[in-house]
Scaffold this active site. Structure first.
Site, mmCIF file in Angstrom:
data_model
loop_
_atom_site.group_PDB
_atom_site.id
_atom_site.type_symbol
_atom_site.label_atom_id
_atom_site.label_comp_id
_atom_site.label_asym_id
_atom_site.label_seq_id
_atom_site.Cartn_x
_atom_site.Cartn_y
_atom_site.Cartn_z
ATOM 1 N N SER B 92 35.214 42.927 36.882
ATOM 2 C CA SER B 92 34.450 43.916 36.124
ATOM 3 C C SER B 92 35.216 44.524 34.962
ATOM 4 O O SER B 92 34.639 44.987 33.996
ATOM 5 C CB SER B 92 34.066 45.048 37.056
ATOM 6 O OG SER B 92 35.251 45.638 37.593
ATOM 7 N N GLY B 93 36.539 44.563 35.089
ATOM 8 C CA GLY B 93 37.328 45.228 34.067
ATOM 9 C C GLY B 93 38.038 46.473 34.587
ATOM 10 O O GLY B 93 38.883 47.044 33.892
ATOM 11 N N GLY B 94 37.703 46.888 35.815
ATOM 12 C CA GLY B 94 38.338 48.081 36.373
ATOM 13 C C GLY B 94 39.858 47.975 36.354
ATOM 14 O O GLY B 94 40.562 48.890 35.905
ATOM 15 N N ASP B 145 35.389 49.488 39.252
ATOM 16 C CA ASP B 145 36.083 50.382 40.180
ATOM 17 C C ASP B 145 37.107 51.214 39.420
ATOM 18 O O ASP B 145 37.395 50.948 38.251
ATOM 19 C CB ASP B 145 36.769 49.573 41.299
ATOM 20 C CG ASP B 145 37.764 48.564 40.752
ATOM 21 O OD1 ASP B 145 37.620 48.140 39.576
ATOM 22 O OD2 ASP B 145 38.687 48.156 41.492
ATOM 23 N N GLN B 187 38.935 50.811 47.354
ATOM 24 C CA GLN B 187 40.131 51.470 46.834
ATOM 25 C C GLN B 187 40.673 52.383 47.931
ATOM 26 O O GLN B 187 40.251 52.282 49.083
ATOM 27 C CB GLN B 187 39.803 52.251 45.553
ATOM 28 C CG GLN B 187 39.456 51.364 44.360
ATOM 29 C CD GLN B 187 40.674 50.592 43.829
ATOM 30 O OE1 GLN B 187 41.824 50.929 44.126
ATOM 31 N NE2 GLN B 187 40.414 49.528 43.074
ATOM 32 N N GLY B 214 42.961 47.292 44.137
ATOM 33 C CA GLY B 214 43.992 48.302 43.979
ATOM 34 C C GLY B 214 45.304 47.987 44.668
ATOM 35 O O GLY B 214 46.133 48.880 44.892
ATOM 36 N N CYS B 302 52.380 15.284 46.295
ATOM 37 C CA CYS B 302 51.256 15.670 45.447
ATOM 38 C C CYS B 302 50.563 14.458 44.821
ATOM 39 O O CYS B 302 51.211 13.480 44.454
ATOM 40 C CB CYS B 302 51.728 16.632 44.363
ATOM 41 S SG CYS B 302 50.380 17.304 43.389
ATOM 42 N N CYS B 307 51.994 14.497 38.878
ATOM 43 C CA CYS B 307 52.900 13.877 39.852
ATOM 44 C C CYS B 307 52.712 12.366 39.944
ATOM 45 O O CYS B 307 53.649 11.642 40.267
ATOM 46 C CB CYS B 307 52.728 14.531 41.221
ATOM 47 S SG CYS B 307 53.423 16.205 41.244
ATOM 48 N N HIS B 333 49.359 20.692 37.809
ATOM 49 C CA HIS B 333 50.014 20.509 39.110
ATOM 50 C C HIS B 333 49.895 21.765 39.978
ATOM 51 O O HIS B 333 49.535 21.687 41.156
ATOM 52 C CB HIS B 333 51.492 20.146 38.945
ATOM 53 C CG HIS B 333 52.238 20.277 40.227
ATOM 54 N ND1 HIS B 333 52.171 19.322 41.218
ATOM 55 C CD2 HIS B 333 52.985 21.289 40.721
ATOM 56 C CE1 HIS B 333 52.864 19.739 42.264
ATOM 57 N NE2 HIS B 333 53.382 20.920 41.983
#
Lengths: 368, 368
Positions: B92-94, B145, B187, B214, B302, B307, B333
């Protein structure tokens, strides 16, 4: 390893051919993207392959400095090191010693200079350059040449030309085995009589191919064109002719018209990283605000991964936001553009209609 | 859109599940690489896909600032804009308002701050954050938040927790349609009683999923673990549980053990760009001189593009030479490593043997 002319254009000196190398055939005219440091900047081998580029260029000067020929030889040569199983041509370092190195001293015996990376003193003889490229294991090696800038006094240019001839002779003598082709490089600045002498003497030594070197060092475009025409006419028709460091699409078309077969240039890769795309309707700066909400691909006529999947709006955002993905996508597009350009040139020559192709291409490219 | 538990581990709280979204199913536990600015740094969508990652994370704060939600909505939403047709979760950007923005003022009504890019004043209400993410068209949206740092006084943490609850309620009310899931964020800092109250109240609001937020803001690792265990135990078993911004492989294993289902973290991508690879035998710094002539892949176990095709020697060279290709290869990777880790976790839980898997993984990972 042979070079065979396949078709000759009807009204110009343009021709198509096939150059056989250890790692496959190259249809000419061909463009080589620059992979200076064992990587075509931003692209993986699979990304390069799908542009349908046939051969890439590496640089012996850079690779000697970093990671060193020992590392690459231990890895099994440059092809295995970088996981590229198709042809590679390596430049000798002559141009880099001229343009990048510091404290350069050139004698008939050797070029001595300081690495542009760490200042380490390096001595390189023409024999060293041949051996270095043999250890890199590339398909085509270039002789070490002495390149001078523009303008330069005739005496200086003549001296560099004479040394280039001396070094070419010694490079041939130093050669071991025939798996790797060795190309000569002509010098002589913009002095027609020096170019002529240099070219004639090199042709007499019978190299596998010939490059026109020492151009795009500051001279006016007309001078470049003059030297290209003169050189191509003097080079043997049955050997590949390579114009080093060229260039823009229009430069390539002009050189092909004069009978040039091979090219390399940083333009498609470097300009991509600066946000400039080559398209069928000319060059496009992706950062321009006009592309902010454009749903169009970079080039309507392009079939590359970037054009099939992303809008100008998204690409502009990537550049504005500093996202590396933008550099990669534009690079793949530009390399594909050059691959398509040379494929179009070959098809047109095969039909004997190079002039028509060139006219049509430039009309659209220069229209906007 | 539903979440269904598929299997429950025999001795721990670990479980596998399937989360249905508009753009496909996600098998949990799942890891989301971070694509903050509409790109998982250095990777194209096809490169992300072949790591078998199922969902990526975008960031509403960053996308609002650049290129702006208008541009993305005009393009048909974030999926079409970046050409990613699988699930996307947007934060959200909180957290960004807390960590990146300048001159931040937070009231019950809204967060007001200056963009970290151009200083533009931006006002964001919880309703705005819901609407912004609706316009981006992602599969999962997060509520706005109020995040605070560590250490913070109890009064401040409590105030942010109370506001987070208020905003969560308003986010639910602001929601339009049900195509996009909406997850709450808990939070309460490291205060158990605040975490508990926040979690209980959010659960009462009946969100589609719950994130523990948080954390990783400077608190000691034991505190993080404590809050994760406490929160997971309070969250409803039939809803996905998402631990934000975590983490190292060992952190993910510990959280899964407590019943966490989803993760996001910049570690695989950011560390790749700093030359650090995650491997089955621990973290590896590719610039180390020990890799200079190593023919080994980053990780013997891997199966990623990097790899399968490149040696440590070549990768080290790319980093030493500043070649962008090195960043891309290591990123692919590392993302594949996280995809494999979570796939291994899911397989082990299905067999009721998560503890054995964790022990085996860590023994090898920590051995060297």
């Amino acid at each position: 390893m042979t070079f065979r002319i396949i078709s000759q254009d009807s009204t110009t000196a343009a021709r198509t051919g096939v150059l056989n190398t250890t790692h496959g055939d190259i249809a000419t005219p061909a463009f080589m993207p620059v992979g200076t440091q064992a990587a075509v900047k931003t692209l993986s081998p699979e990304q390069i392959k799908r542009t349908r580029i046939q051969i890439i260029l590496g640089n012996a000067y850079h690779l000697k400095i970093r990671p060193g020929e020992d590392v690459i030889e231990t890895a099994g040569g440059l092809h295995r090191f970088m996981n590229w199983d198709r042809p590679i041509l390596t430049d000798s370092g002559g141009y880099q010693i001229f343009s990048l190195a510091q404290m350069t001293k050139i004698s008939d015996r050797a070029a001595s200079f300081q690495s542009h990376i760490d200042g380490a003193r390096i001595m390189l003889t023409p024999e060293d350059a041949v051996e270095l490229q043999r250890r890199l294991g590339t398909d085509i090696a270039m002789v070490l040449d002495h390149c001078v800038g523009y303008p330069s006094e005739r005496g200086l240019v003549e001296d560099a030309m004479r040394r280039t001839l001396l070094w070419a002779r010694r490079s041939l003598d130093a050669r071991r085995g025939a798996e790797q082709m060795l190309f000569a490089i002509t010098q002589g600045g913009v002095y027609p009589e020096l170019r002529e002498e240099c070219t004639r003497q090199l042709v007499g030594m019978n190299f596998d191919g010939y490059a026109v070197g020492g151009l795009s060092v500051g001279e006016p475009k007309e001078k470049t064109a003059e030297v290209v025409a003169l050189s191509a006419a003097l080079l043997p028709p049955d050997k590949p002719r390579y114009l080093m460091g060229v260039g823009f699409p229009e430069d390539i078309l002009n050189a092909v018209e004069n009978g040039i077969d091979m090219f390399d240039c940083v333009l498609p890769t470097r300009n991509a990283r600066n946000g400039e795309a080559f398209t069928s309707t000319g060059r496009l700066k992706i950062r321009n605000s006009e592309h902010k909400v454009s749903d169009e691909p970079l080039d309507e006529e392009c079939d590359c991964y970037c054009c099939r999947n992303f809008s100008r709006s998204y690409l502009r955002h990537l550049f504005q936001a500093g996202e590396i993905l933008g550099l990669t996508l534009l690079t793949e597009h530009n390399v594909r553009f050059y691959a398509k350009l040379t494929a179009g040139i070959r098809a047109a020559i095969a039909k004997g209609n190079f002039a028509g192709f060139k006219k049509g291409f430039l009309a659209k490219y220069n229209a906007s």
